[in-house]
Design an enzyme around this catalytic site. Structure first.
Site, PDB file in Angstrom:
ATOM      1  N   THR A 179     -33.051 -39.275  -0.822  1.00 35.11           N
ATOM      2  CA  THR A 179     -32.128 -39.611   0.032  1.00 35.11           C
ATOM      3  C   THR A 179     -30.637 -39.525  -0.094  1.00 35.11           C
ATOM      4  O   THR A 179     -30.148 -39.320   1.298  1.00 35.11           O
ATOM      5  CB  THR A 179     -32.471 -41.641  -0.530  1.00 35.11           C
ATOM      6  OG1 THR A 179     -33.127 -41.289  -0.731  1.00 35.11           O
ATOM      7  CG2 THR A 179     -31.044 -41.981   0.258  1.00 35.11           C
ATOM      8  N   ASN A 188     -29.560 -36.207  -5.125  1.00 30.33           N
ATOM      9  CA  ASN A 188     -29.094 -37.862  -5.159  1.00 30.33           C
ATOM     10  C   ASN A 188     -27.960 -38.014  -6.934  1.00 30.33           C
ATOM     11  O   ASN A 188     -27.177 -38.347  -6.736  1.00 30.33           O
ATOM     12  CB  ASN A 188     -30.106 -38.986  -5.835  1.00 30.33           C
ATOM     13  CG  ASN A 188     -31.386 -39.059  -4.306  1.00 30.33           C
ATOM     14  OD1 ASN A 188     -30.537 -38.835  -3.163  1.00 30.33           O
ATOM     15  ND2 ASN A 188     -32.332 -39.869  -4.586  1.00 30.33           N
ATOM     16  N   ASP A 197     -34.924 -40.984   5.762  1.00 24.17           N
ATOM     17  CA  ASP A 197     -34.434 -39.765   5.346  1.00 24.17           C
ATOM     18  C   ASP A 197     -35.499 -38.413   4.686  1.00 24.17           C
ATOM     19  O   ASP A 197     -34.857 -37.068   3.811  1.00 24.17           O
ATOM     20  CB  ASP A 197     -32.739 -40.430   4.045  1.00 24.17           C
ATOM     21  CG  ASP A 197     -34.384 -40.975   3.491  1.00 24.17           C
ATOM     22  OD1 ASP A 197     -35.292 -41.554   4.373  1.00 24.17           O
ATOM     23  OD2 ASP A 197     -33.362 -41.454   2.223  1.00 24.17           O
TER      24      ASP A 197
END
Length: 553
Positions: A87, A108, A360
């Site tokens: 993401t 992330n 994404d």
């Protein structure tokens, strides 16, 4: 005499017409150059495979996804050009026009080789939450090393063009909006159920945000989640009762319906909304309110609104790609998109805004489900891998502390320990590469030296190189077999360079956009340069993507 007079008049009229044509041409050119949209809306759907457009197409109405497909431009062969497909990197890459190699958002969470700790892509200990007392909401874009097209628009307009970022997830709001955004808002669940921000942007929430939070909109979504249509018509997904889904605590089976009010206390309060289609609905509510309250698209300076729908990711992780829950989530998202588009038509004006929609990353089918279809897939045992590798290092180098961290399919070596033992880092990398390539479920292994010293233009090596940041990435990079994941046996995940993770939608619509479609391969890093070219502004400062000229009118 008459002949001379006729010639004179002819030349005079020709010069007048020529001058008039030049003036008209010049005026027409200036009109095109200055016909920028009032508002650019960048929409990201978290965990949307491309085939969700085609698989659920018959269930969509005419005002959401189909409106973009039929009235806009559809890039059908759009891919991520790097791994890992997570993401944070995805949102950063869409809006910066480059890959983690340059913008630095390599995951992330990742292991920081200098501070010797795990860091979060949007975490910032120098700021505080605004709208919440939580110590966990200290967020900013400071780890992203490059500008977004929203930043460049702010600079181009002398900060007169606004930028607002909105999402359920903090990183989904913060990274797209860039460094110079007026605001980024995300949803704080738990016991609060509010949209919040941080002191990076402001010291107190605007009145319209406080009013939205006080309206108890979040409470209104603590209701029953059942399928929008008769569940028997959901023929594009598997059976509702199966062994491949996670579900919610407090409910024995992952089957419809779900009583969210009854389940919330065992599922982190308002956080349960995030893992349902209602998370998309509340983001839509908030985005529509932002358009009105912030007067977006109301002056002569282009504004930017970024909207990231995070709930499909929560639903996909929980229930898996082939679930009724995912199908219902996208059917309902289509309705929310229609609401948003209608609000844009009314508040900004038909033809006055430009919009794109992408994702994404995609997602893998639950490997346990794939195995029932005899498709190669599986689960990677991280603990067994670490033990096996450590046994090898003790045998080979008489040391058990040569590795500092293993995360995101990367191995970080202990440089200080290597120096103490007078071990060459290249030799250790080479030994590890040649060892673990023999391990179960591992397809390929590369050293950081290979990433730094070679230039790859295709295949998984190129994807790894585009995701490799010399200062932040590890010493050894691992590629698992397709559809092999480090995850639970229920639900889906993502992160690989396989097509199920890299192939995502890319739809353009509105001011300055042609109608049509293409099967020409496009890449996620092409979006920001294309929007920048449309606006006539500088490209993001590290952009590596190409302008999709065939999209622009």
């Amino acid at each position: 005499m008459r002949l001379l007079l006729s010639l004179f008049l002819g030349l005079f009229l020709f010069n007048c017409n020529a001058q008039n044509n030049i003036t008209q041409t010049k005026t027409k050119t200036e009109t095109v150059l200055n016909a920028n949209p009032k508002l650019v809306v960048g929409i990201v759907v978290d965990q949307m495979r491309y085939d969700y457009l085609t698989r659920f197409y018959s269930k969509y109405g005419n005002g959401g996804f189909k409106r973009l497909i039929n009235e806009g431009f559809n890039c059908k062969n759009n891919h991520y050009n790097y791994v890992p497909t997570y993401t944070g990197p995805g949102h950063a890459s869409i809006f910066t026009g480059t890959s983690p190699k340059n913008h630095g958002i390599i995951a992330n969470y990742w292991y920081d080789k200098f501070s010797k700790e795990n860091v979060y892509c949007a975490g910032d200990s120098t700021v505080l939450a605004v709208g919440s007392d939580s110590k966990a909401e200290r967020m900013s874009p400071h780890r992203m090393k490059t500008t977004t097209f929203a930043d460049e628009n702010r600079l181009f307009t002398q900060m007169r063009g606004k930028t607002i970022g909105i999402s359920i997830k903090d990183r989904g709001a913060i990274l797209p909006a860039g460094h110079s955004a007026n605001a980024a808002y995300w949803f704080r669940g738990r016991e609060e159920g509010h949209f919040i921000t941080s002191t990076y942007y402001m010291n107190s929430l605007p009145k319209w945000v406080k009013d939205f939070n006080a309206s108890k909109t979040a409470e209104s979504y603590l209701k029953e989640w059942n399928t929008l249509y008769d569940i028997d018509t959901y023929t594009e997904s598997g059976s509702d009762l199966n062994t491949f889904e996670g579900g919610f605590k407090g409910k024995d089976n992952a089957t419809f319906p779900y009583d969210l009010a009854a389940l919330k206390d065992k599922n982190k309060g308002f956080d349960i909304i995030k893992a349902t289609p209602y998370g998309n609905s509340i983001v839509t509510d908030f985005a529509i309110e932002a358009i009105t309250a912030e007067q977006l698209g109301k002056d002569n300076y282009t504004d930017v609104l970024t909207v990231s729908f995070s709930s499909p990711d929560y639903v996909g992780h929980n229930f898996g790609v082939n679930s009724k829950e995912v199908e219902d989530t996208y059917i309902r998202l289509d309705k929310d998109l229609e609401r948003l588009f209608n609000a844009l038509d009314k508040k900004v004006g038909v033809g006055a805004y430009t919009l794109f929609l992408t994702a994404d990353h995609g997602a893998v089918d639950v490997p346990a489900f794939l195995q029932t279809a005899k498709i190669p897939s599986g689960y990677f045992d991280n603990d067994a891998f670490k033990n096996q590798l450590n046994t090898f290092l003790v045998k080979e180098f008489s040391a058990s502390d040569l590795i500092e961290n293993i995360s995101n399919d990367q191995i970080f070596l202990n440089k200080n320990r290597l120096k103490q033992l007078d071990l060459d880092i290249g030799d250790v990398q080479y030994a590890i590469v040649n060892e673990i390539i023999n391990y179960k479920h591992i397809d390929k292994v590369f050293s950081s030296e290979t990433m730094q010293n070679a230039n790859f233009t295709s295949g998984i090596k190129a994807l790894l190189q585009n995701g490799y940041h010399q200062k932040r990435s590890g010493d050894v990079l691992i590629v698992k077999n397709p559809a092999v994941i480090s995850y639970s046996r229920k639900g889906s995940t993502h992160g690989s360079g396989s097509n199920f993770d890299t192939h995502v939608p890319l739809l353009f619509y509105g001011n300055g956009i042609k109608r049509g479609s293409t099967l020409t391969k496009t890449e996620i890093t092409d979006i920001a340069p294309t929007i920048s070219a449309l606006l006539g502004i500088s490209f993001p400062n590290a952009a590596t993507g190409n302008v999709l000229e065939f999209v622009l009118d």
